[in-house]
Design a protein around this motif. Structure first.
Motif, PDB file in Angstrom:
ATOM      1  N   VAL A 157       0.857  -1.197   0.000  1.00 40.95           N
ATOM      2  CA  VAL A 157       0.000   0.000   0.000  1.00 40.95           C
ATOM      3  C   VAL A 157       0.887   1.240   0.000  1.00 40.95           C
ATOM      4  O   VAL A 157       1.798   1.366   0.821  1.00 40.95           O
ATOM      5  CB  VAL A 157      -0.933  -0.002   1.236  1.00 40.95           C
ATOM      6  N   VAL A 158       0.617   2.156  -0.918  1.00 42.56           N
ATOM      7  CA  VAL A 158       1.446   3.369  -1.017  1.00 42.56           C
ATOM      8  C   VAL A 158       0.801   4.530  -0.263  1.00 42.56           C
ATOM      9  O   VAL A 158       1.467   5.332   0.379  1.00 42.56           O
ATOM     10  CB  VAL A 158       1.664   3.753  -2.509  1.00 42.56           C
ATOM     11  N   LEU A 159      -0.504   4.608  -0.346  1.00 44.17           N
ATOM     12  CA  LEU A 159      -1.200   5.763   0.234  1.00 44.17           C
ATOM     13  C   LEU A 159      -2.574   5.333   0.737  1.00 44.17           C
ATOM     14  O   LEU A 159      -3.281   4.598   0.042  1.00 44.17           O
ATOM     15  CB  LEU A 159      -1.382   6.812  -0.868  1.00 44.17           C
ATOM     16  N   ARG A 160      -2.914   5.784   1.926  1.00 47.49           N
ATOM     17  CA  ARG A 160      -4.236   5.433   2.488  1.00 47.49           C
ATOM     18  C   ARG A 160      -4.780   6.719   3.075  1.00 47.49           C
ATOM     19  O   ARG A 160      -4.234   7.235   4.049  1.00 47.49           O
ATOM     20  CB  ARG A 160      -4.031   4.379   3.569  1.00 47.49           C
ATOM     21  N   GLU A 161      -5.843   7.247   2.475  1.00 44.84           N
ATOM     22  CA  GLU A 161      -6.288   8.578   2.869  1.00 44.84           C
ATOM     23  C   GLU A 161      -7.796   8.603   3.097  1.00 44.84           C
ATOM     24  O   GLU A 161      -8.566   8.190   2.237  1.00 44.84           O
ATOM     25  CB  GLU A 161      -5.917   9.551   1.742  1.00 44.84           C
ATOM     26  N   GLU A 162      -8.208   9.107   4.259  1.00 43.99           N
ATOM     27  CA  GLU A 162      -9.641   9.264   4.510  1.00 43.99           C
ATOM     28  C   GLU A 162     -10.169  10.422   3.661  1.00 43.99           C
ATOM     29  O   GLU A 162      -9.513  11.460   3.553  1.00 43.99           O
ATOM     30  CB  GLU A 162      -9.894   9.556   5.991  1.00 43.99           C
ATOM     31  N   VAL A 163     -11.329  10.222   3.046  1.00 46.27           N
ATOM     32  CA  VAL A 163     -11.962  11.280   2.237  1.00 46.27           C
ATOM     33  C   VAL A 163     -13.420  11.374   2.692  1.00 46.27           C
ATOM     34  O   VAL A 163     -14.164  10.399   2.610  1.00 46.27           O
ATOM     35  CB  VAL A 163     -11.897  10.957   0.726  1.00 46.27           C
ATOM     36  N   ASP A 164     -13.794  12.527   3.154  1.00 47.22           N
ATOM     37  CA  ASP A 164     -15.137  12.744   3.684  1.00 47.22           C
ATOM     38  C   ASP A 164     -16.150  12.899   2.542  1.00 47.22           C
ATOM     39  O   ASP A 164     -15.899  13.626   1.589  1.00 47.22           O
ATOM     40  CB  ASP A 164     -15.108  14.017   4.547  1.00 47.22           C
ATOM     41  N   VAL A 165     -17.277  12.211   2.643  1.00 48.24           N
ATOM     42  CA  VAL A 165     -18.318  12.368   1.614  1.00 48.24           C
ATOM     43  C   VAL A 165     -19.617  12.881   2.237  1.00 48.24           C
ATOM     44  O   VAL A 165     -20.690  12.765   1.634  1.00 48.24           O
ATOM     45  CB  VAL A 165     -18.580  11.040   0.840  1.00 48.24           C
ATOM     46  N   SER A 166     -19.515  13.451   3.434  1.00 46.47           N
ATOM     47  CA  SER A 166     -20.743  13.872   4.128  1.00 46.47           C
ATOM     48  C   SER A 166     -21.433  15.055   3.443  1.00 46.47           C
ATOM     49  O   SER A 166     -22.575  15.361   3.745  1.00 46.47           O
ATOM     50  CB  SER A 166     -20.450  14.200   5.588  1.00 46.47           C
ATOM     51  N   GLY A 167     -20.747  15.695   2.497  1.00 51.46           N
ATOM     52  CA  GLY A 167     -21.378  16.805   1.780  1.00 51.46           C
ATOM     53  C   GLY A 167     -22.326  16.339   0.684  1.00 51.46           C
ATOM     54  O   GLY A 167     -22.977  17.155   0.035  1.00 51.46           O
ATOM     55  N   PHE A 168     -22.411  15.034   0.474  1.00 51.03           N
ATOM     56  CA  PHE A 168     -23.257  14.512  -0.610  1.00 51.03           C
ATOM     57  C   PHE A 168     -24.547  13.931  -0.056  1.00 51.03           C
ATOM     58  O   PHE A 168     -24.554  13.375   1.040  1.00 51.03           O
ATOM     59  CB  PHE A 168     -22.505  13.440  -1.403  1.00 51.03           C
ATOM     60  N   SER A 169     -25.629  14.059  -0.838  1.00 50.75           N
ATOM     61  CA  SER A 169     -26.905  13.541  -0.366  1.00 50.75           C
ATOM     62  C   SER A 169     -27.343  12.295  -1.128  1.00 50.75           C
ATOM     63  O   SER A 169     -28.421  11.774  -0.892  1.00 50.75           O
ATOM     64  CB  SER A 169     -27.982  14.617  -0.478  1.00 50.75           C
ATOM     65  N   ALA A 170     -26.510  11.820  -2.038  1.00 48.01           N
ATOM     66  CA  ALA A 170     -26.863  10.597  -2.775  1.00 48.01           C
ATOM     67  C   ALA A 170     -25.627   9.724  -2.933  1.00 48.01           C
ATOM     68  O   ALA A 170     -24.511  10.235  -3.117  1.00 48.01           O
ATOM     69  CB  ALA A 170     -27.433  10.946  -4.137  1.00 48.01           C
ATOM     70  N   VAL A 171     -25.848   8.430  -2.870  1.00 51.05           N
ATOM     71  CA  VAL A 171     -24.750   7.473  -2.988  1.00 51.05           C
ATOM     72  C   VAL A 171     -23.999   7.652  -4.307  1.00 51.05           C
ATOM     73  O   VAL A 171     -22.772   7.691  -4.339  1.00 51.05           O
ATOM     74  CB  VAL A 171     -25.286   6.024  -2.862  1.00 51.05           C
ATOM     75  N   ALA A 172     -24.750   7.776  -5.395  1.00 59.67           N
ATOM     76  CA  ALA A 172     -24.105   7.858  -6.721  1.00 59.67           C
ATOM     77  C   ALA A 172     -23.168   9.062  -6.805  1.00 59.67           C
ATOM     78  O   ALA A 172     -22.050   8.952  -7.323  1.00 59.67           O
ATOM     79  CB  ALA A 172     -25.163   7.922  -7.807  1.00 59.67           C
TER      80      ALA A 172
END
Lengths: 239, 126
Positions: A157-172
């Motif tokens: 594994v080279v990079l493992r980064e948390e990315v927040d998606v709470s700003g989205f209201s739909a899964v897609a």
């Protein structure tokens, strides 16, 4: 370091180029027909990409005429394509094809093929991992790792980064956002690889599970979860 | 707060599905029966990767449909656990069988599925 973008579409190549070309690497592209669609359909898709590239059009024309792009009507694992990659003494491949690679393809690269997986390994291998992470109350993110022949089982594994998606209201939309981060993740991972003190993280797959495509029922529940979180966030922002 | 929200959302989804799946359930229907899978991970993989797509597309043979239902039944115990992947295999199967043109006898499947949903909803109430 020679980096080869492994693409199915010209638009993906242009997207990766924007992020990777500023780095001190030699960047080349192979666009191969990895589907059962006819060569005519494949070529038509590339032409469509070319005319819709906008700012990327000049890049595409420049790289095409400089011989840095190989356009192949055959699949990536075709011996002619692998030969082309080996002749370039490729160090790293960037996955943008949507196929699972066979051993000869992986072995055509000195270091391997990087994949920007939209889940945090080792816990989340497989499909619908963003959705499962949200449903389980775990952080979402992207792991960039060297693939092997398994499903997200590559150990390095080279990079493992948390990315927040709470700003989205739909899964897609949340998922599309994570997928759109691949070029930046590849650029960051390459920067790490180029660093003298780079040490890969070892993935222990026994610490995780393989997840499968989520049902419509639970996918809708995750969308509802996203909407509820967003509503709560907007409420707290308004206070 | 976050875990309450997830529990509430999950409960709402499973309740809606339970109401839907119970609607045409015959009181005489019996649950599917099969010995629990020895290797639940492998059974889940075969079910989700090999068989489900064919059932969903309506191209599964009679043998494949039989294997599909047998594997599902062998995962019924696992589907009662907290590992939601197994219950979700049943959710996906319900969606695939509902949408597909399958002519298999689904009463047993429906009975077991309803039992599983009731089991999970009981856990979410507790």
């Amino acid at each position: 370091v020679t980096v080869v973008a492994l693409c199915h579409r010209l638009r993906d190549a242009a997207r990766l180029a924007r992020a990777v070309e500023p780095l001190p690497v030699r960047f080349v592209v192979i666009i191969s027909n990895n589907t059962r669609r006819s060569g005519a359909v494949f070529l038509a898709a590339q032409v469509l990409d070319l005319v819709s590239l906008g700012r990327g059009l000049m890049w595409a024309l420049r790289t095409l005429f400089a011989g840095r792009v190989r356009l192949s009507l055959r699949p990536l694992h075709d011996p002619a394509n692998l030969g082309w990659i080996r002749r370039r003494q490729a160090d790293v491949g960037l996955h943008a094809t949507g196929v699972i690679y066979r051993r000869p393809t992986i072995d055509s690269f000195r270091l391997g093929i990087l994949n920007a997986h939209i889940g945090l390994l080792p816990a989340y291998r497989g499909r619908s991992v963003m959705e499962w992470s949200l449903l389980n109350g775990d952080p979402t993110g992207i792991t960039t790792f060297f693939i092997d022949e398994g499903i997200d089982t590559g150990r390095s594994v080279v990079l493992r980064e948390e990315v927040d998606v709470s700003g989205f209201s739909a899964v897609a939309a949340a998922k599309a956002f994570l997928f759109s981060q691949d070029a930046d993740m590849y650029a960051k991972a390459l920067q790490r690889l180029l660093a003298e003190d780079f040490e890969p993280l070892e993935q222990n797959i026994a610490e995780g599970r393989r997840w499968y495509a989520m049902s419509g029922l639970l996918t809708d529940a995750v969308s509802e979860l996203l909407r509820a979180r967003q509503g709560r966030q907007e409420g707290s922002d308004g206070n | 707060v976050e875990s309450d929200l997830r529990r509430r959302v999950l409960k709402k989804a499973l309740s809606a599905r339970l109401a839907e799946a119970s609607r045409s359930l015959s009181p005489q229907s019996r649950p599917l029966h099969a010995a629990a899978a020895d290797d639940t991970e492998e059974a889940l993989r075969v079910l989700m990767v090999r068989l489900l797509p064919r059932v969903r597309e309506g191209v599964a043979s009679t043998e494949e449909l039989h294997s599909f239902l047998s594997l599902l039944a062998s995962l019924a115990d696992a589907a009662r656990s907290g590992d939601l992947r197994f219950l979700d295999a049943w959710n996906s199967a319900y969606e695939a069988l509902l949408d597909g043109q399958s002519a298999v006898e689904l009463a047993g499947f429906r009975r077991t599925y309803v039992d599983l949903l009731e089991h999970h909803l009981g856990g979410l109430d507790g």
